[in-house]
Design a protein around this motif. Structure first.
Motif, PDB file in Angstrom:
ATOM      1  N   LEU A   1     -39.850  70.066 -32.889  1.00 12.18           N
ATOM      2  CA  LEU A   1     -38.545  70.717 -32.763  1.00 12.18           C
ATOM      3  C   LEU A   1     -37.921  70.835 -34.147  1.00 12.18           C
ATOM      4  O   LEU A   1     -37.673  69.830 -34.821  1.00 12.18           O
ATOM      5  N   ASN A   2     -37.692  72.077 -34.577  1.00 12.15           N
ATOM      6  CA  ASN A   2     -37.125  72.334 -35.894  1.00 12.15           C
ATOM      7  C   ASN A   2     -35.711  72.887 -35.745  1.00 12.15           C
ATOM      8  O   ASN A   2     -35.517  74.005 -35.290  1.00 12.15           O
ATOM      9  N   LEU A   3     -34.722  72.069 -36.152  1.00 14.46           N
ATOM     10  CA  LEU A   3     -33.310  72.453 -36.102  1.00 14.46           C
ATOM     11  C   LEU A   3     -32.699  72.484 -37.501  1.00 14.46           C
ATOM     12  O   LEU A   3     -31.479  72.403 -37.652  1.00 14.46           O
ATOM     13  N   ASN A   4     -33.531  72.587 -38.510  1.00 14.76           N
ATOM     14  CA  ASN A   4     -33.033  72.639 -39.885  1.00 14.76           C
ATOM     15  C   ASN A   4     -32.016  73.757 -40.073  1.00 14.76           C
ATOM     16  O   ASN A   4     -32.115  74.824 -39.454  1.00 14.76           O
ATOM     17  N   LYS A   5     -31.062  73.522 -40.938  1.00 14.60           N
ATOM     18  CA  LYS A   5     -30.116  74.544 -41.380  1.00 14.60           C
ATOM     19  C   LYS A   5     -29.369  75.187 -40.209  1.00 14.60           C
ATOM     20  O   LYS A   5     -29.398  76.393 -40.015  1.00 14.60           O
ATOM     21  N   ASN A   6     -28.705  74.350 -39.427  1.00 15.55           N
ATOM     22  CA  ASN A   6     -27.816  74.812 -38.371  1.00 15.55           C
ATOM     23  C   ASN A   6     -26.436  74.205 -38.590  1.00 15.55           C
ATOM     24  O   ASN A   6     -26.079  73.893 -39.732  1.00 15.55           O
TER      25      ASN A   6
END
Length: 782
Positions: A158-163
């Motif tokens: 799960l990639n939630l980078n830069k939110n």
């Protein structure tokens, strides 16, 4: 289904193909024929809703992988919901701001990439993608996850980078099989205890957040292999970090850590450790326990010494200790027999330990700004070195022992005090890059000609008076920088450098160039600024691939007409010479994007008006085209240009750069012809010219146009008295007859046109009907 049907199905699958397309390709291919054959489809560069794409997608029933990248859709293309067999979907669409609930139809989807869009939230139906294993939503505007996320039991990444998460996303702890979690570049200040439930986590990225303390919850992740906490505000690591025994990579760069706990020595599986840009004054001796460590980066700290135990890191391959306060290195550094990359820049070392000669597997060594006063002879033992940087030191000479470095490919010696190079430099036959910028060299040894594999040679800012003729032996040279020397001439042997792409000769004392320079047909960049050149050889026209030419500040009186052969030139600098005119051949440079010319040739000299996308240069006594029109991006968007009532003899081919031009008035000049590129202007609708150009017009357009019509036009600005009179009966009859003949497809001869129209001394309007599908009209005024 019977066996025959099964076999048929297998055969069909075997014939499915992968396809990558650009937006323009969709207009050229048979979509109905292609669609059923696709297993994988990648499309790039569509700016808005595209019917062809929707048509293609709607019919690709067997599609398993779809990638829509750099496509400026705000919503999904029509028909995509029918792709029920999709396993991978990449929607890197830049402007996607809404994900429809129909996404749930992709029941077989395992990978979903929604990176770099404008999503504010996700539909709850995303929780119905029960086979999803990877979900990438980085670079969006999410600050929460939908409740349905808890159903994604197979999710591993799960990639939630830069939110926009300022708190740990709720319900994330229910993703029990999650192995990789990326939360960098959010606004996190802490983690919540619920995250401890992610017992299978192996990679965790919390970089570039606002963490002031090491989150204690991390200690629970006993299977963690990679941990990124760089770019936070941490001041210390807890002793409990010793529990992360599976850790292979730890990045805590760019924090405010003052010291490391000795327990870090328990991380015996660690392979990469990044500690740069902290406030460390020392390393614990337990660092020596990390015997599996391969990379150690401790740049930009306040280290005054290294522990001798660093010599126990026998598997270390890369060590970077740049920008610290070390005055010496421990002799145990010589134990690092597997070291391949050693960087010790901006460190006030007094000397290198002699044991450094034991590093026989070293391939790269950086010793920039140390500062060394003499070349460390121990380096000569490092025979596997292929990259050596000794920039910004106080070296006076290279020792003869340099001949041992036979594998050297890149040698950087700029900003030292070398007055000469030893002839032994010629032994380094594998050298690809040699940088001698900013030294005190007055000559080069002829042995430099043995470096036949050299591709880049920089001798900028020295005192060279001449080049040895052996420079011509460097047949593989691609870049040669001789900027700021004292050269008065170039050897004719330079003609052999036929692979040269970049040549910088500015700020020398050159008065002329040898004609042999014309052999450098691969040149893309040539800088001759600030010399004493009085002329250029006509052979300069051979540089068909040249993109940038600078001859600024010389003593040039005239440019050769062959300069016009540089049809790929994009930048041209020729100010501050003694030119009295510019050759009209400059106008052939149809790819020119910028040109610097003296004021007397510039558009700035004239009283022109620019408004509403109209450029008015009429009645200005122009005798040459102001080429620097192309410098102004705004003017390049011009729709109407008036150059009438001047003394122009040529309209340059580069006028084709005015892609938005609709109307061009060039009547009452001294023109005898028009450039072919004029007819390539896609939006040109009206052209006003003198009637003596009719014959030229006919030759240019006879293939493009099938119908010609004339009518008289009243022009109050024209200086001919007869133009202010009304048309005579004879002239009107000629016009009507001309129209009649045209409609009957009876060709009018040139003589008839010249006799009946040119001699009438009037301005006429001709309507030309193109043969193209759009049948566009162009009005031409005589």
């Amino acid at each position: 289904m019977n066996n025959d049907d099964d076999n048929q199905n297998i055969i069909c699958k075997d014939f499915l193909i992968d396809k990558e397309l650009k937006a323009k390709d969709l207009l050229k291919i048979d979509l109905e024929k292609l669609a059923p054959t696709l297993k994988s489809l990648k499309v790039e560069g569509i700016e808005n809703e595209n019917l062809e794409l929707s048509q293609l997608i709607s019919n690709t029933k067997s599609l398993q992988k779809l990638s829509l990248e750099y496509i400026e859709f705000t919503e999904l293309p029509k028909g995509i919901e029918n792709l029920i067999n999709l396993k991978e979907l990449n929607l890197h669409c830049k402007k996607l701001n809404f994900l429809p609930k129909e996404i749930e139809k992709f029941k077989y989807l395992t990978i979903l990439n929604l990176c770099s869009n404008k999503l504010i939230n996700l539909p709850k139906e995303i929780g119905n993608l029960l086979n999803l294993q990877e979900l990438n939503i980085c670079d969006n505007y999410l600050n929460k996850l939908p409740k349905g996320i808890v159903n994604l039991k197979k999710l591993k990444k799960l990639n939630l980078n830069k939110n926009k998460f300022t708190d740990q996303p709720k319900r994330i702890e229910y993703l029990s099989n999650l192995q990789e979690l990326y939360l960098s570049n959010n606004g996190l200040t802490k983690l919540r205890k619920e995250i401890k439930k992610l017992i299978n986590l192996q990679k965790l990225d919390l970089s570039s957040n606002r963490l002031t303390e090491f989150p204690e919850e991390i200690i629970s992740f006993i299977h963690l292999k990679k941990l990124c906490l760089n770019n936070n505000i941490l001041t210390e690591l807890p002793n409990e970090i010793k529990n992360l025994l599976a850790l292979q990579e730890l990045n805590i760069s760019s924090n405010k850590i003052i010291e490391l706990p000795k327990e870090i020595g328990n991380l015996i599986n660690l392979q990469e450790l990044y500690l740069s840009n902290n406030k460390l004054t020392g390393l614990p001796k337990e660092i020596g326990h990390l015997t599996n460590l391969q990379t150690l980066n401790i740049t930009d700290n306040k280290l005054t010494e290294l522990p001798k135990e660093i010599g126990d890191l026998l598997n270390l391959q890369t060590l970077n200790i740049t920008d610290n306060k070390l005055t010496e290195l421990p002799k145990e550094i010589g134990n690092l027999l597997n070291l391949q990359n050693l960087q010790i820049n901006s460190v006030p070392l007094k000397r290198l330990p002699k044991e450094i000669e034991n590093l026989t597997n070293l391939q790269r060594l950086d010793l920039c700004n140390v500062p060394l006063k003499e070349f460390p002879k121990e380096i000569a033992a490092l025979t596997k070195l292929n990259n050596l940087s000794l920039n910004h030191n106080k070296l006076i000479e290279l020792p003869k022992e340099i001949i041992n470095l036979i594998n050297m490919q890149e040698l950087y010696l700029y900003n030292n005090q070398f007055t000469e190079l030893p002839k032994e430099i010629g032994i380094l036959i594998n050298l690809r890059v040699l940088n001698l910028w900013r030294n005190d060299l007055s000559r080069l040894p002829k042995e430099i000609g043995f470096l036949t594999n050299l591709q880049k040679l920089n001798i900028k800012d020295n005192r060279l008076i001449e080049l040895p003729k052996e420079i011509g032996h460097l047949v593989n040279l691609q870049e040669l920088d001789l900027n700021s020397n004292e050269l008065t001439k170039l050897p004719k042997d330079i003609e052999n450098l036929t692979k040269l792409q970049k040549l910088d000769l500015r700020s020398n004392r050159l008065t002329e160039l040898p004609k042999e320079i014309g052999n450098l047909i691969k040149l893309q960049y040539l800088n001759l600024n600030n010399n004493k050149l009085t002329k250029l050889p006509k052979e300069i026209g051979n540089f068909k691939e040249l993109q940038e030419l600078a001859i600024y500040n010389n003593q040039l009186i005239k440019l050769p007409k062959e300069i016009g052969n540089l049809i790929n030139l994009e930048k041209f600098y020729l100010q501050y010479n003694k030119l009295t005119e510019l050759p009209e051949e400059i106008g052939n440079m149809i790819r020119l994007k910028y040109i610097s010319i003296d004021y007397r040739f510039s558009i700035k000299k004239y009283s022109y008006k620019y408004y509403d996308f109209k450029l008015l240069l009429n009645n200005n006594n122009l005798n040459s085209f102001p080429y620097d029109i192309i410098n102004n991006i705004t003017i390049k968007m011009v729709k109407e240009v008036d150059l009438s009532n001047n003394y122009l003899t040529v309209i340059p081919s580069l006028i084709s750069q005015l892609k938005s031009l609709r109307k061009l008035d060039i009547h009452n000049n001294l023109l005898q012809t028009l450039p072919n590129t004029l007819w390539t202007l896609p939006k040109l609708e009206e052209l006003i010219i003198d009637n003596n150009l009719v014959l030229c017009i006919l030759k240019k357009i006879k293939i493009l146009f099938e119908e010609i019509r004339l009518k008289p036009v009243h022009d109050q600005n024209n200086t001919h008295d007869s133009l202010n009179n009304e048309a005579t009966d004879l002239e009107i009859h000629t016009i009507l007859n001309f129209i009649t003949l045209s409609k009957q497809n009876y060709p009018l001869t040139n003589d008839e046109l010249i006799e009946n129209i040119i001699n009438s001394n009037k301005i006429w309007q001709i309507l030309l009907l193109k043969r193209k599908k759009e049948m566009k009209k162009i009005n031409i005024l005589f």
